[in-house]
Design an enzyme around this catalytic site. Structure first.
Site, short mmCIF file in Angstrom:
data_model
loop_
_atom_site.label_atom_id
_atom_site.label_comp_id
_atom_site.label_asym_id
_atom_site.label_seq_id
_atom_site.Cartn_x
_atom_site.Cartn_y
_atom_site.Cartn_z
N ASP A 141 -4.71 0.71 -9.35
CA ASP A 141 -5.49 0.54 -9.21
C ASP A 141 -6.28 0.16 -11.05
O ASP A 141 -7.14 -0.83 -11.51
CB ASP A 141 -6.36 1.78 -8.97
CG ASP A 141 -6.33 2.61 -7.98
OD1 ASP A 141 -5.47 1.58 -7.38
OD2 ASP A 141 -6.86 3.58 -7.29
N TYR B 89 -3.31 12.86 -0.32
CA TYR B 89 -2.70 11.23 -0.96
C TYR B 89 -1.06 12.75 -1.17
O TYR B 89 -0.05 11.36 -1.73
CB TYR B 89 -3.16 11.34 -1.41
CG TYR B 89 -2.86 9.98 -2.77
CD1 TYR B 89 -3.03 9.15 -2.62
CD2 TYR B 89 -2.56 10.45 -3.96
CE1 TYR B 89 -2.39 7.99 -3.42
CE2 TYR B 89 -1.94 9.22 -4.82
CZ TYR B 89 -2.14 7.83 -4.72
OH TYR B 89 -1.73 6.98 -5.27
N ASP C 3 3.08 2.09 -5.06
CA ASP C 3 2.88 1.88 -6.16
C ASP C 3 3.23 3.18 -7.57
O ASP C 3 3.87 3.27 -8.22
CB ASP C 3 1.40 1.77 -6.75
CG ASP C 3 0.67 2.83 -6.82
OD1 ASP C 3 0.20 3.76 -5.71
OD2 ASP C 3 -0.62 2.95 -7.32
N GLY D 284 -15.59 5.71 -2.61
CA GLY D 284 -15.78 5.45 -1.42
C GLY D 284 -15.33 4.93 -0.60
O GLY D 284 -14.71 5.47 0.35
N GLU E 289 0.89 -1.33 0.21
CA GLU E 289 -0.06 -0.37 -0.23
C GLU E 289 1.05 1.61 -0.05
O GLU E 289 1.74 1.19 0.91
CB GLU E 289 -1.04 0.17 1.69
CG GLU E 289 -2.21 0.38 0.78
CD GLU E 289 -3.57 -0.22 -0.46
OE1 GLU E 289 -2.65 0.10 -1.43
OE2 GLU E 289 -3.78 -1.25 0.67
N HIS E 290 0.23 2.51 -0.11
CA HIS E 290 0.84 3.06 -0.72
C HIS E 290 2.73 3.12 -1.38
O HIS E 290 3.34 3.86 -1.03
CB HIS E 290 1.11 4.94 0.28
CG HIS E 290 -0.42 5.09 0.57
ND1 HIS E 290 -0.18 6.42 -0.47
CD2 HIS E 290 -1.29 4.97 1.35
CE1 HIS E 290 -1.87 6.29 -0.04
NE2 HIS E 290 -2.14 5.79 0.54
N SER F 104 -11.95 1.59 -5.42
CA SER F 104 -11.44 1.78 -7.16
C SER F 104 -12.35 2.15 -7.88
O SER F 104 -12.30 1.04 -9.24
CB SER F 104 -10.30 0.65 -7.76
OG SER F 104 -9.10 0.70 -7.34
N SER F 105 -13.73 2.65 -7.81
CA SER F 105 -15.05 2.61 -7.98
C SER F 105 -14.73 4.33 -9.21
O SER F 105 -14.75 3.31 -10.18
CB SER F 105 -15.59 3.58 -6.90
OG SER F 105 -15.33 5.15 -6.56
N GLY G 250 -12.19 2.59 -1.28
CA GLY G 250 -10.72 2.47 -0.86
C GLY G 250 -10.66 1.11 -1.88
O GLY G 250 -9.88 0.82 -2.15
#
Ligand code: GLA
Length: 410
Positions: free
Chosen positions: A201, A251, A63, A151, A60-61, A155-156, A153
């Site tokens: 994503d 972010y 990429d 919203g 996580e965080h 990846s909508s 998390g």
């Protein structure tokens, strides 16, 4: 409708519990979109495509730091149905979103960004990028609908982008290399939406395969599909119902601290660093920048270790790495929140749970939990009940399996 109205008229304590909303399957969603298309445009769509959301098991965080990530597609999709119109080119793309009950009209000779944050910017950005890849996007009408929680998390946004890209591919009959399609969608998010996201994503929505997790090397964009078919392990997703918003600045700040760290450490990439090298330079770094670098270097190692453990069916090891990842995101990268921490803590004390962590950008959204398959339903109920008692908020939860990435349905 009448029942809902009746319930709303009752004082809170007298209301009967709301039954959980059944989640439509991809077949139901497709049927809904096809029939709405017909109702709106008076004809059947020519193509229907689907692109999934994703859950990231670990990585996580990182990429955007040349790291590795380990996502899988979930069985929640954005569907786009479309048809070319008889209008003269260049004409327009008219896109109706069932979820937003809103129509977007994009002139195809002038594809430009509108107000930031508007759902249409995802669509417009991808049309602009695909116009550079395909011969000519014809005038078209489209309808879209999604059951990826917004919203959360999961990846909508990427699933909408990738669905629009896949629809253009299908309607112009121009197959695009999947990596290029992922990059077009990422660029749309950077330039039209204003979120400086990494590649995870969009790549996950494009590349993931049913019954596999995707080990993606974000440095050279190579990837490996790792089978995940063990029927005894379930993937449980619990939504804290705290909405996250990636365009909120946090972010971008994380990205900029990471860039600062590589400058101080005098390397081009985090992949050229060991934890000893980071620790050796601790005194020359702002304490916050040090913590961010520590997370990144640690998380890169945890992700490759988790991929190896997964291949060897060593689920306890995967679980241990997931907890370590969560702790690092909470303490060093500081992208968790008290609700996500509570969900992970509750999971860690629940029978059958193997590992748990926040997933996605953080500051709310979902946790991902690996749990023994036959204990998944009881674990989910127990965690959700305790969370609701503590916070007064009812979380939503579902068990998912690694699903198919973007594809044409019709
Ligand atoms: C968001 C971004 C991704 C990734 C994750 C954190 O989902 O879109 O690129 O950075 O956050 O891992």
């Amino acid at each position: 409708m009448i029942q809902v109205y009746f319930q709303l008229c009752l004082p809170v304590q007298q209301r009967p519990p709301t039954p959980p909303m059944p989640t439509p399957s991809i077949t139901d969603l497709t049927e809904e979109v096809r029939s709405q298309f017909k109702a709106k445009f008076g004809t059947d769509p020519e193509v229907v495509v689907a692109a999934p959301g994703r859950v990231n098991l670990i990585g996580e965080h990182i990429d955007y730091c040349d790291g590795f990530v380990l996502p899988m597609a979930i069985d929640r999709y954005t569907i786009v149905a479309a048809k070319k119109t008889a209008a003269d080119a260049p004409g327009t793309a008219e896109v109706y979103s069932i979820d937003m009950d809103d129509t977007l009209t994009v002139p195809l000779d002038k594809i430009e960004k509108g107000d930031r944050g508007f759902w249409g910017n995802y669509v417009t950005g991808v049309l602009a990028g695909m116009a550079e890849q395909c011969p000519e996007i014809p005038p078209l009408q489209a309808v879209t609908r999604s059951n990826v929680p917004i919203g959360g998390g999961l990846s909508s946004s990427a699933s909408l982008e990738v669905a629009v890209g896949t629809m253009v591919e299908a309607i112009t009959d121009t197959p695009i290399d999947p990596v290029t399609k992922g990059l077009v969608c990422q660029k749309a998010e950077h330039e039209f939406v204003g979120v400086p996201c990494g590649i995870m994503d969009q790549f996950a929505s494009v590349l993931c395969k049913k019954d596999h997790v995707l080990l993606l090397d974000c440095r050279d964009q190579s990837f490996e599909q790792i089978p995940f078919t063990n029927p005894d392990i379930a993937v449980l997703i619990i939504n804290s119902e705290v909405k996250h918003e990636l365009s909120g600045g946090e972010y971008a700040q994380r990205r900029s601290s990471c860039e600062k760290a590589t400058r101080i450490l005098e390397v081009d990439s985090f992949r050229d660093l060991t934890m000893d090298q980071v620790t050796a330079k601790r005194d020359s770094m702002d304490p916050v920048v040090f913590k961010r670098a520590k997370h990144v270097v640690g998380e890169i190692a945890r992700t490759t270790d988790a991929a190896a453990a997964l291949k060897a069916d060593k689920w306890d090891k995967v679980g241990e790495l997931m907890y370590a990842s969560h702790n690092s995101l909470r303490d060093d990268f500081e992208v968790s929140c008290k609700e996500l921490d509570m969900l992970v803590e509750l999971a860690s004390n629940t029978e059958g749970v193997i590992g748990s962590r926040m997933t996605g950008g953080g500051f709310g959204g979902c946790t991902v939990t690996l749990v023994e398959g036959d204990k998944a339903a009881a674990a989910s109920e127990s965690i959700c009940n305790q969370y609701e008692q503590a916070t007064g908020v009812k979380p939503t939860a579902f068990v998912t399996r690694p699903s198919q990435g973007a594809h044409r349905v019709v």
